[in-house]
Scaffold this motif. Sequence first.
Motif: not given
Length: 531
Positions: A433-462
């Motif tokens: 399973x998967x869910x997504x939203x954007x931070x105030x700066x427009x970067x991606x934040x995702x969360x994935x579920x299954x055998x584990x629950x993991x938050x993905x936070x996009x880091x600045x390009x620089x």
Amino acid sequence: MGEVRKLQKKLRQIENLEIKISLSPEERIKISRKAELRSRLAELQLQLSGPQQTRGTVGDGKKEKMKRQVEEAPGALPSQTPPASKMPKGEERPRAQTTPSPAARPAAETGRGREKPPPAEVSGKAEFASLKASWEKSRFRLRLLEGHNDIVTCVAAVDNLVVSGSRDTTVKVWHVPTATEQKNLGGHTGGVTCLSAPPPEYCKRLARSLDLSDKERFILSGSADCYVKIWALNIGQCVKSIYTFNAVTALCFVPEGDGYIVTGSDGGKVQAWSWHTFDNCQSINAHREAVTSIQSQGPLAFSGSAEGGVSVWENRCSDRDPLRLLHHWSGQVTGCGGGPGGRLTLSPRGDRVFLAYGQAWLKILHWRTGTTSRLTNHSSIAGVTDCVHQPGGLLIGSCYDLANGESSLNLFSLPQCRYLASLTWPDAPRILCFAAWATGSGDHRWVTGGRGLIVWEQLPSSGKQRGDVTVKSDSRLDSCTLESEEETEDDEETDDYEDDDDVDVNNGEADGRCEGAEAAGLGAWLRCVLQ
């Protein structure tokens, strides 16, 4: 190819056994054979691939590395011309540049006999190339959210909160910035199968009727215990329970009129419930098998079922029978399914619905006409797609390799569905399973579920921070385009076959069913484990 399909089915069955809450000694013996079956499958894939092996195929490391270097070198094609020292006397070496190759000819024919591409096309290609390059350089920080003691079946994002539901019967609320568990919402007596978050304006209406703060947010949860529960996240309490008389396997909130909750059951029933009174407005026997996914798009609701059928509903904002069926397409039309017990997940976008049903590709249904096309999501036939999602201008499909247990997310650009990149990390668990939203700066934040629950936070390009995710490009996906059904008549894989002694992990059960339920297909956990 027949044995490969048998092995794939056995591995699917073992994967489903592994996510059961309890295992019998016989089931443990079956699971112990997974490594053996994977090894045999890899061996068969190696034999089938022959000399044209590519990345992801098991083989000799040094030889494969050299082969990839040759394959990836631009213009490095095997020469058919003997060396100069072996040229017969009186013969001249052919001139390689006399006639451009078919691949190079379009680039050369820019002035004569060929019109220049329109500026919009050039601009579109440049824009895509820039987008692809940015994703190939992207970085993500991963954070594991620990607390559930069973498979995470569903996730949702509400502001800075992540809400997860699990087969352990709990709904948990997590504070993303600190990656900590904020609330443990216990109340279901069966596994939680689905979540949905109403929009803020509908939350305000309910909060006022309950004398709660206007800032209160709510989450809906459905469970195998036949209940839909409405939780107030700030106070951490269940404010309403709806008994549906059937195990709830899917739900969504339709933000039209006073608002409606639409639920799907394990028996194929679709029901509508008033957000204002919580009364049952409508019950329809819509599908032959379990409803495994419901999603809303404006006034429309889309339901998908285990047998591969898809129904499109229009909300008429009525107190009675608010759902009107616009279209129903069977599994024969969608090309999904493959037997009872399957699991189809869907994601609508305009006139198209993206379908994931446990194969190496995504199906795209044009729901107004019933035409379908296929988008490759895995370079191996052992690939499995469990979920599909559309955050912003992206199409994201989960990818799990039955042969080696590797998991990743594949990214495609919308609306063209062109492959961008694949994201993975060491020991990545299967993503259900998967869910997504954007931070105030427009970067991606995702969360994935299954055998584990993991938050993905996009880091600045620089920056000097190193990401946890490996970004790679699969050349075989890179060259794939959308294919119509006429081009893929032999695409559909079926798991219907008689077991034999070589790959038997069911103690002679010809139908491959798990105990007390049908388990052909990847979504058997909806029917045989949430009991």
